[in-house]
Design an enzyme around this catalytic site. Sequence first.
Site, PDB file in Angstrom:
ATOM      1  N   TYR A 183       0.573 -24.300  57.899  1.00  0.00           N
ATOM      2  CA  TYR A 183       0.050 -23.930  59.500  1.00  0.00           C
ATOM      3  C   TYR A 183      -0.415 -22.246  59.272  1.00  0.00           C
ATOM      4  O   TYR A 183       0.464 -21.667  58.542  1.00  0.00           O
ATOM      5  CB  TYR A 183       1.182 -23.868  60.371  1.00  0.00           C
ATOM      6  CG  TYR A 183       0.928 -23.302  61.674  1.00  0.00           C
ATOM      7  CD1 TYR A 183       0.403 -24.128  62.856  1.00  0.00           C
ATOM      8  CD2 TYR A 183       1.466 -22.054  61.875  1.00  0.00           C
ATOM      9  CE1 TYR A 183       0.179 -23.420  64.136  1.00  0.00           C
ATOM     10  CE2 TYR A 183       1.144 -21.371  63.027  1.00  0.00           C
ATOM     11  CZ  TYR A 183       0.520 -21.739  64.110  1.00  0.00           C
ATOM     12  OH  TYR A 183       0.310 -21.229  65.221  1.00  0.00           O
ATOM     13  N   GLU A 203      -6.040 -19.825  65.429  1.00  0.00           N
ATOM     14  CA  GLU A 203      -5.192 -20.857  64.688  1.00  0.00           C
ATOM     15  C   GLU A 203      -5.832 -22.054  63.888  1.00  0.00           C
ATOM     16  O   GLU A 203      -6.895 -22.489  64.189  1.00  0.00           O
ATOM     17  CB  GLU A 203      -4.586 -21.408  65.760  1.00  0.00           C
ATOM     18  CG  GLU A 203      -3.311 -22.519  65.353  1.00  0.00           C
ATOM     19  CD  GLU A 203      -2.552 -23.370  66.245  1.00  0.00           C
ATOM     20  OE1 GLU A 203      -1.433 -22.804  66.908  1.00  0.00           O
ATOM     21  OE2 GLU A 203      -3.251 -23.987  66.995  1.00  0.00           O
TER      22      GLU A 203
END
Length: 376
Positions: free
Chosen positions: A101, A189
Amino acid sequence: MKLYEYQAKELLKKHGVPVSEGRIASTPGEAETAASELGGAVVVKAHVLAGGRGKAGGIQLARSPDEAREKASLILGMNIGGMTVGEVYVVRAVDIEREYYASVTVDRAARRAVLLVSSEGGVEIEDIAARSPEKIGRAEINPLLGPQPFLLRRACFDGAIPPDETGEMTKILGSLCACFFGTDASLVEVNPLCKTKEGKLCAVDAKIVIDENALFRRPELKDLSDKTTDDEIEREARRRGIAYVRLNGEIGIIGNGAGLVMATLDMVSAEGAKPANFLDIGGGARADLVRNAVEIILSDPRVKGILINVFGGITRCDEVARGIIDAASSFQIPVPVVIRLKGTRENEGREILKKAGFELASTVQEAARKIVSLSK
């Protein structure tokens, strides 16, 4: 301004982030062709700006062009988050070994951009924080100095990124920061950022939110704004210069100031109803803007009632009242309306609305209670 996945990937690619290649398709046949061009095995994704696509069945693996056609026919026409899927995004499948992530967003408390990285990818960052907080690396980025290499390496160490992948990871994190600052984003993101069987890192999904207030200095991004909503009402609101976000409820909300509108949404929810929208008329709103706001709200057929909550500072309550009266005289308002005015020229505004027969409330709690009751 939320971007579609393909738009986000295009921006990431321009800033040096490796991404999985994809094609937009509007028919099963186009999806089959796209899969053939991409090499066969693909992931077919619903092309909508909505979360939870995977849980809704809007993301499907297809191992061949024929299967891509089948998956596209299943996804096209689905309703996800209140939006009908009219296109799919066909993406080359990646042989994944591990998922990470990575994101850059705004930390309002620190008043800086903050970079987050974790060895636990493929799930929401909130889940990672709850389950494995020790695996989240964090670095505050000074806008004058940028992403200094030692900060990126430390974030990788704190995020439990394997040492042999730290070099490539820091390059990608630096590129994410460049994209964040280079587009005036509020969020960049990548989840998941995958390590492939070939040992390379690749962004297989991406999310970018651009600050619309900065578009005046990012003219190259203005063309994206007309392509970033599937909702006709949101598109019309944007054309009229109204800050509007459509939700899934039945009580239309109009307020001035994002905080006040959010609090009003919460009050309606506390009374057992669901807000139909977020609509902020901002400071200094004139009567014509209020009229437009009412018209936008009424264009949503799900709306069963309207709550208008205005705190008059720069905004004059009598101007708001005139806008409501103008709306009522221009077109039919077929649902109940409850209005709460407080502040500048409050008494004048209340008197105008009282003479016209509108339902008034002294507090936002009272207003929420009344509109929920009247709309049933």
